[in-house]
Design an enzyme around this catalytic site. Structure first.
Site, PDB file in Angstrom:
ATOM      1  CD  GLU A  91      -6.230  75.341  97.668  1.00  0.00           C
ATOM      2  OE1 GLU A  91      -5.439  74.528  98.174  1.00  0.00           O
ATOM      3  OE2 GLU A  91      -7.326  75.014  97.180  1.00  0.00           O
ATOM      4  CB  CYS A 104       3.519  75.025  98.610  1.00  0.00           C
ATOM      5  SG  CYS A 104       2.809  74.256  97.141  1.00  0.00           S
ATOM      6  CB  CYS A 111      -4.078  73.050  86.323  1.00  0.00           C
ATOM      7  SG  CYS A 111      -2.600  72.359  85.572  1.00  0.00           S
ATOM      8  CB  CYS A 115      -2.458  65.326  86.339  1.00  0.00           C
ATOM      9  SG  CYS A 115      -1.047  66.012  85.466  1.00  0.00           S
ATOM     10  CB  CYS A 118      -4.209  66.841  89.854  1.00  0.00           C
ATOM     11  SG  CYS A 118      -3.837  68.467  90.523  1.00  0.00           S
ATOM     12  CB  CYS A 333      -2.023  72.921  96.183  1.00  0.00           C
ATOM     13  SG  CYS A 333      -1.512  74.317  97.157  1.00  0.00           S
TER      14      CYS A 333
HETATM   15  N1  SAH Z   1       1.820  71.448  87.453  1.00  0.00           N
HETATM   16  C1  SAH Z   1       2.983  71.255  88.239  1.00  0.00           C
HETATM   17  C2  SAH Z   1       2.894  71.782  89.654  1.00  0.00           C
HETATM   18  C3  SAH Z   1       1.611  71.606  90.402  1.00  0.00           C
HETATM   19  S1  SAH Z   1       1.211  70.024  90.993  1.00  0.00           S
HETATM   20  C4  SAH Z   1       3.386  69.792  88.241  1.00  0.00           C
HETATM   21  O1  SAH Z   1       2.684  68.993  87.634  1.00  0.00           O
HETATM   22  O2  SAH Z   1       4.428  69.466  88.782  1.00  0.00           O
HETATM   23  C5  SAH Z   1       2.308  69.766  92.329  1.00  0.00           C
HETATM   24  C6  SAH Z   1       2.658  68.324  92.560  1.00  0.00           C
HETATM   25  O3  SAH Z   1       1.583  67.621  93.218  1.00  0.00           O
HETATM   26  C7  SAH Z   1       2.946  67.547  91.292  1.00  0.00           C
HETATM   27  O4  SAH Z   1       4.027  66.685  91.503  1.00  0.00           O
HETATM   28  C8  SAH Z   1       1.661  66.770  91.115  1.00  0.00           C
HETATM   29  O5  SAH Z   1       1.839  65.694  90.251  1.00  0.00           O
HETATM   30  C9  SAH Z   1       1.357  66.412  92.547  1.00  0.00           C
HETATM   31  N2  SAH Z   1      -0.004  65.974  92.805  1.00  0.00           N
HETATM   32  C10 SAH Z   1      -1.159  66.389  92.241  1.00  0.00           C
HETATM   33  N3  SAH Z   1      -2.207  65.737  92.752  1.00  0.00           N
HETATM   34  C11 SAH Z   1      -1.720  64.888  93.679  1.00  0.00           C
HETATM   35  C12 SAH Z   1      -2.309  63.928  94.558  1.00  0.00           C
HETATM   36  N4  SAH Z   1      -3.622  63.714  94.575  1.00  0.00           N
HETATM   37  N5  SAH Z   1      -1.477  63.235  95.371  1.00  0.00           N
HETATM   38  C13 SAH Z   1      -0.132  63.446  95.367  1.00  0.00           C
HETATM   39  N6  SAH Z   1       0.467  64.322  94.565  1.00  0.00           N
HETATM   40  C14 SAH Z   1      -0.306  65.032  93.721  1.00  0.00           C
END
Ligand code: SAH
Length: 366
Positions: A91, A104, A111, A115, A118, A333
């Site tokens: 995306e 973005c 991934c 997390c 996510c 995303c």
């Molecule tokens: N792997 C990288 C980049 C991709 S995630 C990272 O961890 O930074 C991009 C951002 O979106 C990161 O800050 C991640 O923690 C955040 N993110 C992921 N899921 C989310 C959610 N449900 N709500 C808000 N931020 C989120």
């Protein structure tokens, strides 16, 4: 024979490729110009038919197919689902700000970081993207919307520092004069905290902005929502951040997704402020967490978000609350890919179960 992806080649490599096909050197420049504009081989009308046929035979451009587009009615944010040649989905999101267009982009299809909040967690990891495939997203968005992109954030699907070499190659390509010529200072690389790679990136002499996804200032709590913290705990992460700011003189942005009852208390704000004050060259970006089905995480209400920001501000920490764009299209995303991957899986399962016909409902194009 595997086809070569032309967008993966830098100027020198493209010249070598052209020479290997017994074509004059100037063809490399012609191809590069058309690639940067997002042209398919058929659209490279500055080349003869024979050359185009030869290219199609042995190469692909690397510009991804647009599999789906969602357009926000609220603020013009556009979300793209791109499909690579082998069918993997990623995306990208185009956002319009007062200072211009920002995109973005994704660095991996899926991934491995796990997390808990996510949308990319739970869908199997397919593979990392090549430099050309990362670049292809920027080019495809520019072409599709007929805009000039001035800012790039590598904050889509994937962990950029888990695909380090390709991401750095992408950064060198996209900042090059003969490429899209986007200033390194206008590019952010976001990481969950792969410490050794933060040191390596600091030494690259690429003045990009580093974004660190923090989300909790306490080790035991951060480890529960971000498994990477067990490998690289906070003290090690902040030591690497200190090195990055010293080496690059660039301010680091800390992303902090506020989750109601999980990381939004005064205790969290105070510890976060203490860590930020120690680092100095930093900024906190508060993001009300996006709801992802199955996670159970909710955002705090507006009042609590402002209270949290106020606590940081009162302690002299530079802080903003992220303005939300594309709320009506789930612009965060991972969500569109997740939906499409689940639909495809269901269709596949139905096929193997002997169901004669399955209707795959496409997400609404908004
Ligand atoms: N792997 C990288 C980049 C991709 S995630 C990272 O961890 O930074 C991009 C951002 O979106 C990161 O800050 C991640 O923690 C955040 N993110 C992921 N899921 C989310 C959610 N449900 N709500 C808000 N931020 C989120």
């Amino acid at each position: 024979m595997e086809k070569i992806r032309l967008l993966d080649l830098d100027t020198h490599e493209l010249e070598e490729f052209v020479a290997s096909k017994n074509l004059p050197k100037y063809r490399a420049k012609q191809i590069a110009e058309r690639l940067t504009a997002g042209a398919s081989f058929e659209e490279m009308t500055n080349l003869s038919k024979d050359v185009r046929a030869m290219l199609a035979e042995c190469a692909v451009t690397g510009i991804p197919e647009v599999a789906d587009v969602k357009r926000s009615q609220l603020d013009g944010t556009v979300k793209f689902l791109f499909e690579q040649e082998d069918g993997v989905l990623v995306e990208s999101v185009l956002m319009k700000y007062s200072y211009g267009y920002s995109v973005c982009i994704s660095s991996q299809a899926g991934c491995k970081m796990g997390c808990r909040f996510c949308a990319s967690t739970g869908i199997p990891f397919s593979r990392s993207l090549s430099a050309g495939e990362i670049l292809g997203q920027v080019i495809a968005v520019q072409k599709h919307e007929n805009v000039r992109i001035g800012h790039i954030v590598i904050m889509g699907i994937g962990e950029p520092l888990d695909n380090y070499d390709n991401v750095v190659k992408f950064l060198r390509r996209v900042t090059a004069d003969e490429g899209l010529n986007v200033g390194a200072r206008k590019i952010s690389v976001s990481t969950c905290g792969i410490v050794p790679k933060i040191y390596t990136l600091a030494d690259e002499k690429l003045p990009v902005t580093l974004s660190v996804s923090l989300h909790n200032p306490f080790d035991s709590e951060r480890s529960k929502i971000m498994p990477i913290n067990k490998k690289y705990p906070l003290d090690e992460l902040f030591e690497a951040c200190r090195y990055y700011t010293e080496k690059t003189k660039r301010r680091i942005t800390f992303e902090y997704a506020l989750i109601a009852g999980v990381n939004d208390s005064k205790r969290h704000a105070d510890e976060l402020a203490a860590r930020m004050k120690k680092l100095k060259l930093c900024h906190v970006n508060l993001i009300p967490v996006n709801k992802v089905s199955g996670t159970g995480f909710e955002r705090p209400d507006r009042k609590n978000i402002e209270r949290f920001a106020g606590l940081l501000d009162a302690q002299g920490v530079s802080v903003t609350v992220r303005r939300e764009l594309g709320r009506d299209i789930d612009a965060a995303c991972g969500q569109l890919r997740k939906q499409t991957a689940e639909e495809r899986k269901a269709a596949e399962a139905a096929k193997t179960a002997g169901v004669a016909e399955t209707v795959i409902e496409k997400p609404d194009n908004g």
